[in-house]
Design a protein around this motif. Structure first.
Motif, PDB file in Angstrom:
ATOM      1  N   LEU A 111     -12.544  53.270  88.435  1.00  0.00           N
ATOM      2  CA  LEU A 111     -11.728  53.441  89.778  1.00  0.00           C
ATOM      3  C   LEU A 111     -10.400  53.247  89.221  1.00  0.00           C
ATOM      4  CD1 LEU A 111     -13.802  51.202  91.766  1.00  0.00           C
ATOM      5  CD2 LEU A 111     -13.445  53.558  92.264  1.00  0.00           C
ATOM      6  N   TYR A 112     -10.088  52.482  88.232  1.00  0.00           N
ATOM      7  CA  TYR A 112      -8.649  52.324  87.516  1.00  0.00           C
ATOM      8  C   TYR A 112      -8.153  53.543  87.146  1.00  0.00           C
ATOM      9  CZ  TYR A 112      -4.684  51.096  84.769  1.00  0.00           C
ATOM     10  OH  TYR A 112      -3.431  51.080  84.124  1.00  0.00           O
ATOM     11  N   HIS A 113      -8.986  54.101  86.164  1.00  0.00           N
ATOM     12  CA  HIS A 113      -8.663  55.375  85.664  1.00  0.00           C
ATOM     13  C   HIS A 113      -8.408  56.612  86.576  1.00  0.00           C
ATOM     14  CE1 HIS A 113      -8.278  54.089  81.358  1.00  0.00           C
ATOM     15  NE2 HIS A 113      -9.686  53.250  81.574  1.00  0.00           N
ATOM     16  N   PHE A 114      -8.949  56.674  87.615  1.00  0.00           N
ATOM     17  CA  PHE A 114      -9.146  57.515  88.378  1.00  0.00           C
ATOM     18  C   PHE A 114      -7.585  57.604  89.508  1.00  0.00           C
ATOM     19  CE2 PHE A 114      -9.410  58.952  93.290  1.00  0.00           C
ATOM     20  CZ  PHE A 114      -9.868  60.055  92.997  1.00  0.00           C
ATOM     21  N   LEU A 115      -7.127  56.349  89.650  1.00  0.00           N
ATOM     22  CA  LEU A 115      -5.844  56.253  90.265  1.00  0.00           C
ATOM     23  C   LEU A 115      -4.883  56.187  89.303  1.00  0.00           C
ATOM     24  CD1 LEU A 115      -6.291  53.287  92.699  1.00  0.00           C
ATOM     25  CD2 LEU A 115      -6.003  55.505  93.390  1.00  0.00           C
ATOM     26  N   ALA A 116      -5.022  55.730  88.108  1.00  0.00           N
ATOM     27  CA  ALA A 116      -3.894  55.821  87.058  1.00  0.00           C
ATOM     28  C   ALA A 116      -3.399  57.018  86.768  1.00  0.00           C
ATOM     29  CB  ALA A 116      -4.230  55.206  86.017  1.00  0.00           C
ATOM     30  N   GLU A 117      -4.188  58.150  86.952  1.00  0.00           N
ATOM     31  CA  GLU A 117      -3.783  59.485  86.531  1.00  0.00           C
ATOM     32  C   GLU A 117      -2.347  59.755  87.546  1.00  0.00           C
ATOM     33  OE1 GLU A 117      -6.669  62.513  86.942  1.00  0.00           O
ATOM     34  OE2 GLU A 117      -8.175  61.258  86.013  1.00  0.00           O
ATOM     35  N   ASN A 118      -2.407  59.474  88.933  1.00  0.00           N
ATOM     36  CA  ASN A 118      -1.390  59.784  89.654  1.00  0.00           C
ATOM     37  C   ASN A 118      -0.466  58.487  89.692  1.00  0.00           C
ATOM     38  OD1 ASN A 118      -1.862  62.462  90.036  1.00  0.00           O
ATOM     39  ND2 ASN A 118      -3.816  61.727  91.414  1.00  0.00           N
ATOM     40  N   SER A 119      -0.890  57.302  89.743  1.00  0.00           N
ATOM     41  CA  SER A 119      -0.120  55.991  90.001  1.00  0.00           C
ATOM     42  C   SER A 119      -0.686  54.838  89.282  1.00  0.00           C
ATOM     43  CB  SER A 119       0.076  55.874  91.378  1.00  0.00           C
ATOM     44  OG  SER A 119       0.594  54.795  91.735  1.00  0.00           O
ATOM     45  N   PRO A 120       0.164  54.674  88.014  1.00  0.00           N
ATOM     46  CA  PRO A 120      -0.363  53.208  87.290  1.00  0.00           C
ATOM     47  C   PRO A 120      -0.204  52.115  88.321  1.00  0.00           C
ATOM     48  CG  PRO A 120       0.844  54.805  86.113  1.00  0.00           C
ATOM     49  CD  PRO A 120       0.990  55.374  87.406  1.00  0.00           C
ATOM     50  N   HIS A 121       0.878  52.046  89.167  1.00  0.00           N
ATOM     51  CA  HIS A 121       1.197  50.870  89.845  1.00  0.00           C
ATOM     52  C   HIS A 121       0.045  50.686  90.922  1.00  0.00           C
ATOM     53  CE1 HIS A 121       3.050  47.799  91.884  1.00  0.00           C
ATOM     54  NE2 HIS A 121       3.002  48.343  93.175  1.00  0.00           N
ATOM     55  N   SER A 122      -0.457  51.744  91.601  1.00  0.00           N
ATOM     56  CA  SER A 122      -1.714  51.526  92.562  1.00  0.00           C
ATOM     57  C   SER A 122      -2.928  51.400  91.733  1.00  0.00           C
ATOM     58  CB  SER A 122      -1.698  52.896  93.303  1.00  0.00           C
ATOM     59  OG  SER A 122      -0.617  53.479  94.270  1.00  0.00           O
ATOM     60  N   ALA A 123      -2.995  51.748  90.809  1.00  0.00           N
ATOM     61  CA  ALA A 123      -4.323  51.490  89.917  1.00  0.00           C
ATOM     62  C   ALA A 123      -4.405  50.096  89.606  1.00  0.00           C
ATOM     63  CB  ALA A 123      -4.375  52.283  88.741  1.00  0.00           C
ATOM     64  N   GLN A 124      -3.163  49.504  89.437  1.00  0.00           N
ATOM     65  CA  GLN A 124      -3.112  47.925  88.868  1.00  0.00           C
ATOM     66  C   GLN A 124      -3.451  47.080  90.379  1.00  0.00           C
ATOM     67  OE1 GLN A 124      -3.031  46.544  85.885  1.00  0.00           O
ATOM     68  NE2 GLN A 124      -3.407  44.714  87.053  1.00  0.00           N
ATOM     69  N   ARG A 125      -2.727  47.722  91.289  1.00  0.00           N
ATOM     70  CA  ARG A 125      -2.815  47.040  92.639  1.00  0.00           C
ATOM     71  C   ARG A 125      -4.408  46.782  92.957  1.00  0.00           C
ATOM     72  NH1 ARG A 125      -0.200  50.028  95.800  1.00  0.00           N
ATOM     73  NH2 ARG A 125      -0.991  49.240  97.634  1.00  0.00           N
ATOM     74  N   ALA A 126      -4.991  47.992  92.894  1.00  0.00           N
ATOM     75  CA  ALA A 126      -6.183  48.107  93.501  1.00  0.00           C
ATOM     76  C   ALA A 126      -7.363  47.101  92.339  1.00  0.00           C
ATOM     77  CB  ALA A 126      -6.961  49.675  93.077  1.00  0.00           C
TER      78      ALA A 126
END
Length: 94
Positions: free
Chosen positions: A17-32
């Motif tokens: 899930l982290y890597h899926f979001l981090a492709e477009n938004s590392p900040h959103s991935a960290q928040r998730a």
């Protein structure tokens, strides 16, 4: 506070899930990931708050307009074992 444990499948889920979001938004991935960790902490403090299922319980980690779902078990010693994590909008088998 009872112990909190993560099944290897759940850890892989969070990583995916982290890597899926981090492709477009590392900040959103960290928040998730932080939302998932906070929900897990809530479960450790109050294991009975999730919705009971046949074998497990589920609890939502709110994130924006949707949520991540944590599937978990309360073990005999009162500890919590998180077995899977997914996004509520994922197309996944029941």
């Amino acid at each position: 506070m009872p112990a909190l444990n993560w099944h290897p499948d759940a850890l892989r889920d969070v990583e995916r899930l982290y890597h899926f979001l981090a492709e477009n938004s590392p900040h959103s991935a960290q928040r998730a990931v932080e939302a998932i960790r906070q929900a897990a902490k809530e479960l450790a403090e109050s294991p009975g708050i999730g919705v009971p299922l046949a074998e497990f319980r589920q609890f939502p980690a709110r994130f924006g307009r949707s949520a991540y779902v944590l599937r978990y078990a309360v073990l005999d010693d009162g500890s919590v074992l998180i077995v899977r994590v997914w996004h509520s909008r994922e197309d996944r088998p029941a």
